[in-house]
Design a protein around this motif. Structure first.
Motif, PDB file in Angstrom:
ATOM      1  N   ASP A   1      -6.234 -38.041 -33.552  1.00 48.16           N
ATOM      2  CA  ASP A   1      -6.392 -37.262 -34.789  1.00 48.16           C
ATOM      3  C   ASP A   1      -5.047 -37.264 -35.520  1.00 48.16           C
ATOM      4  O   ASP A   1      -3.999 -37.006 -34.914  1.00 48.16           O
ATOM      5  CB  ASP A   1      -6.816 -35.827 -34.474  1.00 48.16           C
ATOM      6  N   ALA A   2      -5.075 -37.538 -36.837  1.00 47.45           N
ATOM      7  CA  ALA A   2      -3.845 -37.602 -37.633  1.00 47.45           C
ATOM      8  C   ALA A   2      -3.544 -36.286 -38.340  1.00 47.45           C
ATOM      9  O   ALA A   2      -2.632 -36.221 -39.156  1.00 47.45           O
ATOM     10  CB  ALA A   2      -3.955 -38.731 -38.668  1.00 47.45           C
ATOM     11  N   THR A   3      -4.270 -35.216 -38.018  1.00 43.76           N
ATOM     12  CA  THR A   3      -4.051 -33.944 -38.712  1.00 43.76           C
ATOM     13  C   THR A   3      -2.625 -33.447 -38.528  1.00 43.76           C
ATOM     14  O   THR A   3      -2.025 -32.889 -39.453  1.00 43.76           O
ATOM     15  CB  THR A   3      -5.041 -32.894 -38.188  1.00 43.76           C
ATOM     16  N   ALA A   4      -2.054 -33.651 -37.328  1.00 45.97           N
ATOM     17  CA  ALA A   4      -0.698 -33.160 -37.061  1.00 45.97           C
ATOM     18  C   ALA A   4       0.326 -33.785 -37.992  1.00 45.97           C
ATOM     19  O   ALA A   4       1.341 -33.167 -38.320  1.00 45.97           O
ATOM     20  CB  ALA A   4      -0.329 -33.437 -35.598  1.00 45.97           C
ATOM     21  N   VAL A   5       0.098 -35.037 -38.433  1.00 34.91           N
ATOM     22  CA  VAL A   5       1.041 -35.685 -39.351  1.00 34.91           C
ATOM     23  C   VAL A   5       1.070 -34.957 -40.689  1.00 34.91           C
ATOM     24  O   VAL A   5       2.135 -34.677 -41.245  1.00 34.91           O
ATOM     25  CB  VAL A   5       0.650 -37.168 -39.534  1.00 34.91           C
ATOM     26  N   PHE A   6      -0.106 -34.625 -41.232  1.00 33.51           N
ATOM     27  CA  PHE A   6      -0.154 -33.949 -42.525  1.00 33.51           C
ATOM     28  C   PHE A   6       0.391 -32.529 -42.430  1.00 33.51           C
ATOM     29  O   PHE A   6       0.855 -31.971 -43.424  1.00 33.51           O
ATOM     30  CB  PHE A   6      -1.594 -33.942 -43.053  1.00 33.51           C
ATOM     31  N   GLU A   7       0.324 -31.909 -41.243  1.00 32.26           N
ATOM     32  CA  GLU A   7       0.934 -30.593 -41.074  1.00 32.26           C
ATOM     33  C   GLU A   7       2.447 -30.661 -41.124  1.00 32.26           C
ATOM     34  O   GLU A   7       3.110 -29.667 -41.404  1.00 32.26           O
ATOM     35  CB  GLU A   7       0.487 -29.979 -39.736  1.00 32.26           C
ATOM     36  N   ARG A   8       3.030 -31.833 -40.829  1.00 33.16           N
ATOM     37  CA  ARG A   8       4.482 -31.992 -40.878  1.00 33.16           C
ATOM     38  C   ARG A   8       4.985 -32.216 -42.311  1.00 33.16           C
ATOM     39  O   ARG A   8       6.148 -31.990 -42.610  1.00 33.16           O
ATOM     40  CB  ARG A   8       4.908 -33.184 -40.017  1.00 33.16           C
ATOM     41  N   ILE A   9       4.118 -32.686 -43.214  1.00 30.44           N
ATOM     42  CA  ILE A   9       4.548 -33.008 -44.584  1.00 30.44           C
ATOM     43  C   ILE A   9       4.853 -31.720 -45.332  1.00 30.44           C
ATOM     44  O   ILE A   9       4.159 -30.709 -45.195  1.00 30.44           O
ATOM     45  CB  ILE A   9       3.456 -33.826 -45.301  1.00 30.44           C
ATOM     46  N   HIS A  10       5.906 -31.731 -46.132  1.00 31.34           N
ATOM     47  CA  HIS A  10       6.332 -30.570 -46.909  1.00 31.34           C
ATOM     48  C   HIS A  10       5.180 -30.111 -47.823  1.00 31.34           C
ATOM     49  O   HIS A  10       4.520 -30.948 -48.459  1.00 31.34           O
ATOM     50  CB  HIS A  10       7.559 -30.945 -47.747  1.00 31.34           C
ATOM     51  N   PRO A  11       4.918 -28.793 -47.906  1.00 29.91           N
ATOM     52  CA  PRO A  11       3.794 -28.303 -48.722  1.00 29.91           C
ATOM     53  C   PRO A  11       3.837 -28.779 -50.175  1.00 29.91           C
ATOM     54  O   PRO A  11       2.798 -29.001 -50.779  1.00 29.91           O
ATOM     55  CB  PRO A  11       3.922 -26.781 -48.620  1.00 29.91           C
TER      56      PRO A  11
END
Length: 801
Positions: free
Chosen positions: A559-569
């Motif tokens: 799952d790539a969800t963790a990558v998008f959680e790392r991106i600055h809001p």
């Protein structure tokens, strides 16, 4: 049956019935006692939770009230510093500063020190300044105003800013009332504050007339008065009503969980209640008493739970536990009685079941014959059964085909260990001997290694065919149990995995080569998959991707969800939008964005990838990611250097030109005010010529520091060049900029520069007019500076028509 037999049977039935009732009664009593204990423990736990909730609410309420007391001290201290750092305060300036502070405060006032010899002149000047008749006065015992009698000095109220402006006590001598005079006497040191005992405030709404007076002395930097050396030049004051101060923003009386009461025990009338929330308290022995600090005084605050708190925290858990425990005890006793009563019926069922098992035995023999047929039909799997000693007892057709032996050559003739490579068997036996600390024979190693791990995990063994060739097999060994659950042998199921091993080794070799290549690439390479339902993952990610996102690579493969959680809001939506656009149009994806990492912190990432359509309607990207934080840092440093004046540290002409364009666009778009202040240091060339350029640089830095301290955060202060400076005031009209320019002018000329003396400047002010450009606005401000120079310098020239 004889009468003695009948009697014995009747007695047996009676004893069984009595035993059932006794067990049921014991279970009922024990269950009742346990339920009562649990109910008491539940009630105790409920009381503990109630206390913890109350203490948490009380602590939060105390902290909120203490913060409001501290806020009042800070506001009064700010007003004191406003007077300390100013030479002269006009009524308009006082109102402009004090009016925003009136939240939760009845009034702010200023009372200067007036010597008796200066009284008449002071009253005359105050009347002219306030625009109304003014005299130093006091109230008699009936509340009537009268002129204050002669005293060596007075502290009359000169300025005041209150919620209700009409009828304010201008001229009231604070020394005329003991409570106010005692507060003044306790605040005589620089930085000190004092608060009076509770008193009746003058011309305040009836509900808020009782309150406190908090005072702070103001000292002057000028030479002290010879008649009162070291004495304050006046006092700034705040009138506080605790009901107004505390109740603002808190729940109403009918919704508040707490009953709050603040008491002052130092008054002349004994303990006086300064604040009472008036809501009814709950009948609980819970109270939180602490001390509140305001200026130089302490007040006691008592906090109790209210009836609203009790209504919101009621619990019937203890009653429910008791009821359910009793019910379960009753059901358990009934169950036990039923079990004991059915004992005889169970014995009869056992006899019936024995007969049925004899019938099943015959059915099992038939099933055994069918199973044998199934084993012979499994030609791709070797199934070998052995005794406890390892002697082969079953050798199916699949085993014959895999190993080249006939069943007659193996059954009863060979052991399972004879079919395994001896060197491998000895190595595993040696490893098991070291693990368990005792010698293990080679034949036992096959069964011990598998059975010690639970008997359900297969292991790989090298088997030897009849012709001497070897093959790699996946073997699962399990125990064979009889009807009593005792071991009677072992069952081994073997699958030839030789070809699969070759495939895996080739894939592993390819993966190692790919990892070596990716390790030499800066950043990480990856394959990203986006399914039609929105789910995404990284089927492949090199080790460098962990440094980019600090996320476990195995998690990314699912799952790539963790990558998008790392991106600055602030960058997340832009990145998602660019990914969607690349997927819809199959165009290369390129993006630069920030990530927030647990260890590395904020980093800049650059990514590029090429999309293609995958199976089942998904989109696959192949690309790379690299860390460009160092490059971004260099760009930001260059940007900062390009807009900063190296000598003074403030913004330079380039930054001013950029900002004035932005602010002009905003003023035009949102119909807002905008003004500029231009200033030029007077005779600066003379300073450089007389004292040298080093002193001239010091004058520039000192002036910038002095002006920067008086500006708002929204104001932009820039050096245009030489001794010319500009202040950009967004949201300010020309009149407001004129007031600010006057304050800056006074601040520049009032404090001499070390080594030079008094330094002055000429100011020009211009307000933006709709449709006007930046050049026209700056030209009018420059004209104002020119007019100030022509008029003799050291002045502020207002906006010119």
């Amino acid at each position: 049956m004889s009468k003695y037999g009948v009697r014995a049977k009747v007695l047996g039935l009676c004893r069984e019935a009595m035993a059932a009732w006794a067990v049921a009664l014991v279970a009922l009593v024990a269950g009742g006692l346990l339920s009562a204990g649990l109910a008491l423990a539940t009630q105790a736990f409920y009381k503990q939770q109630l206390r913890q909730r109350f203490e948490l609410l009380a602590s939060e309420r105390y902290s909120r009230i203490a913060e409001r007391f501290d806020d009042q001290e800070q506001r009064l201290d700010g007003l004191r510093r406003f007077f300390s750092f100013s030479n002269e305060i006009t009524p308009r300036e006082f109102d402009g500063y004090a009016q925003p502070l009136l939240r939760r405060t009845q009034a702010y006032s200023w009372a200067p020190r007036v010597e008796h010899a200066q009284r008449r002149e002071f009253e005359r000047q105050a009347s002219a300044r306030l625009g109304q008749a003014y005299e130093i006065r006091e109230q008699d015992g009936q509340g009537n105003w009268q002129a204050a009698p002669p005293r060596d000095h007075y502290f009359p109220v000169l300025y005041t800013q209150a919620i209700q402006q009409q009828g304010q006590p201008y001229g009231l001598d604070l020394r005329s009332q003991p409570a106010r005079e005692q507060a003044l006497k306790r605040a005589v040191l620089p930085g000190s504050m004092a608060v009076s005992e509770p008193l009746d405030m003058i011309n305040v709404a009836a509900g808020y007339s009782r309150g406190l007076l908090m005072v702070a002395p103001v000292f002057s930097d000028k030479e002290p008065d010879s008649e009162a050396p070291g004495a304050p030049v006046g006092y700034v004051m705040a009138l506080l009503n605790l009901s107004q101060l505390i109740s603002d923003g808190l729940p109403t009386t009918g919704e508040d969980n707490l009953v709050v009461r603040i008491v002052d025990s130092s008054g002349r009338d004994g303990r006086e209640v300064l604040f009472d929330s008036q809501n009814p308290p709950a009948s609980l022995a819970l109270v939180s008493s602490q001390l509140l600090h305001l200026a130089d005084h302490h007040y006691q605050i008592d906090i109790r739970p209210s009836q609203v708190f009790m209504q919101g925290n009621r619990s019937s858990a203890a009653l429910a536990v008791g009821f359910l425990g009793g019910l379960l005890s009753l059901l358990l006793s009934a169950l036990l009685y039923n079990l004991f009563s059915q004992r005889q019926r169970a014995l009869r069922l056992v006899e019936q079941r024995t007969l049925e098992l004899r019938v099943s035995e015959q059915s099992l023999r038939e099933t055994h014959n069918q199973l044998r047929s199934v084993l012979d039909a499994a030609t791709q799997v070797a199934i070998i059964a052995t005794s406890l000693k390892g002697v082969v007892s079953t050798f199916n057709a699949g085993a014959e085909r895999m190993l080249g032996y006939l069943a007659a050559e193996v059954v009863g003739q060979l052991r399972l260990e004879n079919l395994v490579l001896p060197e491998e068997l000895n190595q595993r036996a040696h490893a098991l001997s070291l693990r368990y600390g005792r010698p293990i024979a080679g034949g036992q190693a096959m069964f011990a290694d598998t059975l010690q791990e639970g008997g359900a995990e297969p292991s790989e063994w090298t088997l030897v065919r009849k012709d001497g060739n070897q093959l790699l097999a996946n073997m699962l060994v399990t125990a064979v149990l009889d009807e009593q659950g005792l071991w009677v042998g072992y069952l081994a199921i073997c699958i030839d995995v030789t070809e699969r091993r070759r495939v895996h080794e080739a894939l592993a070799l390819r993966d190692r080569l790919l990892e070596k290549l990716s390790a030499e690439v800066p950043g990480g390479i990856y394959q990203y998959r986006l399914d039609a339902d929105g789910h995404s993952c990284f089927p492949y990610a090199s080790e460098g991707l962990f440094d980019i996102y600090e996320v476990d690579l195995q998690l990314l493969r699912e799952d790539a969800t963790a990558v998008f959680e790392r991106i600055h809001p602030e960058d997340l939506e832009r990145v998602r939008r660019s990914v969607r656009y690349s997927a819809e149009h199959l165009t290369p994806w390129r993006e630069e964005y920030r990530v927030c990492l647990p260890r590395a912190g904020l980093r800049w990432i650059r990514g590029e990838a090429t999309p293609e359509v995958g199976e089942e309607g998904c989109t696959l990207w192949h690309g790379y990611l690299t860390d460009i934080s160092d490059l971004k840092g260099v760009e930001e440093d260059l940007r900062t250097l390009s807009v900063t004046d190296a000598l003074t540290g403030i913004h330079n002409r380039r930054y001013f030109q950029e900002r004035i364009k932005v602010e002009l666009d905003r003023a035009q778009r949102e119909d807002q005010d905008l003004a500029v202040i231009m200033l030029d240091i007077d005779h600066f060339k003379r300073i450089n010529d007389q004292f040298g350029h080093a002193v001239g640089d010091h004058v520039l830095r000192s002036l910038c520091q002095r002006i920067g301290q008086r500006l708002r955060r929204t104001d932009v202060f820039c050096r245009l060049g030489g001794e010319e400076f500009m202040v950009l005031c967004p949201g300010s009209s020309a009149e407001q900029a004129q007031v600010l320019a006057t304050e800056l002018w006074q601040g520049v000329r009032s404090v001499p520069v070390e080594g030079v003396g008094k330094v002055t400047a000429s100011f020009g002010v211009a307000g933006w007019r709709p449709g006007e450009g930046a050049d026209a606005l700056l030209l009018r401000a420059d004209a104002g500076v020119y007019a100030a120079k022509q008029a003799g310098r050291d002045r502020v020239e207002g906006e010119l028509s």
